[in-house]
Design a protein around this motif. Structure first.
Motif, PDB file in Angstrom:
ATOM      1  N   LYS A  27     -10.330  25.977   8.752  1.00 19.17           N
ATOM      2  CA  LYS A  27      -9.242  25.051   8.420  1.00 19.17           C
ATOM      3  C   LYS A  27      -8.026  25.386   9.273  1.00 19.17           C
ATOM      4  N   TYR A  98      -4.217  15.473   4.248  1.00 19.25           N
ATOM      5  CA  TYR A  98      -4.904  15.705   5.520  1.00 19.25           C
ATOM      6  C   TYR A  98      -5.665  17.019   5.459  1.00 19.25           C
ATOM      7  N   ASP A  99      -6.887  17.000   5.964  1.00 19.68           N
ATOM      8  CA  ASP A  99      -7.721  18.196   6.051  1.00 19.68           C
ATOM      9  C   ASP A  99      -8.189  18.290   7.500  1.00 19.68           C
ATOM     10  N   TYR A 100      -7.649  19.261   8.221  1.00 22.86           N
ATOM     11  CA  TYR A 100      -7.923  19.414   9.648  1.00 22.86           C
ATOM     12  C   TYR A 100      -8.700  20.697   9.859  1.00 22.86           C
ATOM     13  N   THR A 109     -11.989  18.022  13.496  1.00 25.97           N
ATOM     14  CA  THR A 109     -12.117  16.901  12.572  1.00 25.97           C
ATOM     15  C   THR A 109     -10.850  16.807  11.739  1.00 25.97           C
ATOM     16  N   ASN A 111      -9.721  14.789   8.406  1.00 29.37           N
ATOM     17  CA  ASN A 111     -10.066  13.913   7.290  1.00 29.37           C
ATOM     18  C   ASN A 111      -8.771  13.465   6.631  1.00 29.37           C
ATOM     19  N   LYS A 113      -7.185  11.469   3.577  1.00 27.30           N
ATOM     20  CA  LYS A 113      -7.524  11.007   2.226  1.00 27.30           C
ATOM     21  C   LYS A 113      -6.323  10.279   1.649  1.00 27.30           C
ATOM     22  N   VAL A 142     -11.784  11.526  13.556  1.00 29.63           N
ATOM     23  CA  VAL A 142     -10.926  11.161  12.434  1.00 29.63           C
ATOM     24  C   VAL A 142     -11.716  10.301  11.450  1.00 29.63           C
ATOM     25  N   THR A 143     -11.715  10.723  10.188  1.00 30.49           N
ATOM     26  CA  THR A 143     -12.295   9.904   9.128  1.00 30.49           C
ATOM     27  C   THR A 143     -11.199   9.571   8.134  1.00 30.49           C
ATOM     28  N   VAL A 144     -11.259   8.365   7.587  1.00 34.63           N
ATOM     29  CA  VAL A 144     -10.239   7.918   6.645  1.00 34.63           C
ATOM     30  C   VAL A 144     -10.925   7.428   5.376  1.00 34.63           C
ATOM     31  N   GLU A 145     -10.525   7.998   4.229  1.00 40.46           N
ATOM     32  CA  GLU A 145     -11.001   7.582   2.927  1.00 40.46           C
ATOM     33  C   GLU A 145      -9.828   7.007   2.152  1.00 40.46           C
TER      34      GLU A 145
END
Length: 148
Positions: A27, A98-100, A109, A111, A113, A142-145
């Motif tokens: 992380k 944010y989770d990087y 990555t 993420n 949220k 990059v992913t977006v929820e």
């Protein structure tokens, strides 16, 4: 005899570990324009010409050309890159987390949220994260929820 036992112990440790135990994501902290520059409501006050997509801004010149908003005039692009994107929501935004991370293969990555609220608005929000400076050829997945 002692050397033999040390070698056997080391071999056992190395062989006994599975690939997943040896390969863990690390992380990495991110910053935001809110925390570093005192900006407010960047999900609405920052703009970029994207639709459900993101971009990595690596210089002040790119930032000046692509990003609108009056929050911060100068970002520290020697220390950070800016990952910025847009997401159309079905209701308002309550918060963004944010989770990087970087995996053991060197892939980054981010993420995003988004926690939505129950309002009837459907905003096209801007999300962003200031990440430690990337190498010239490095990219970020990059992913977006977006959930209630």
């Amino acid at each position: 005899m002692k050397n033999f036992l040390v070698i056997i112990s080391l071999v056992t440790l190395l062989v006994g570990c599975t690939k997943s135990e040896q390969c863990r994501s690390a992380k990495i902290g991110t910053e935001s324009m809110e925390t570093l520059y005192g900006c407010e409501h960047t999900e609405r006050s920052l703009g970029i010409d994207l639709k459900d997509n993101h971009s990595i801004i690596r210089s002040q010149a790119q930032f000046d050309d692509l990003v609108t908003g009056s929050c911060a005039d100068e970002l520290d692009f020697e220390k950070y890159d800016l990952i910025i994107g847009k997401k159309q929501l079905s209701s308002g935004v309550e918060k963004i987390d944010y989770d990087y991370s970087r995996d053991c293969n060197g892939k980054y990555t981010l993420n995003v949220k988004i926690k939505m609220n129950l309002t009837s608005e459907a905003p096209n929000i801007t999300f962003h994260a200031l990440v430690p400076k990337l190498g010239a050829a490095e990219t970020v997945i990059v992913t977006v929820e977006a959930n209630h």
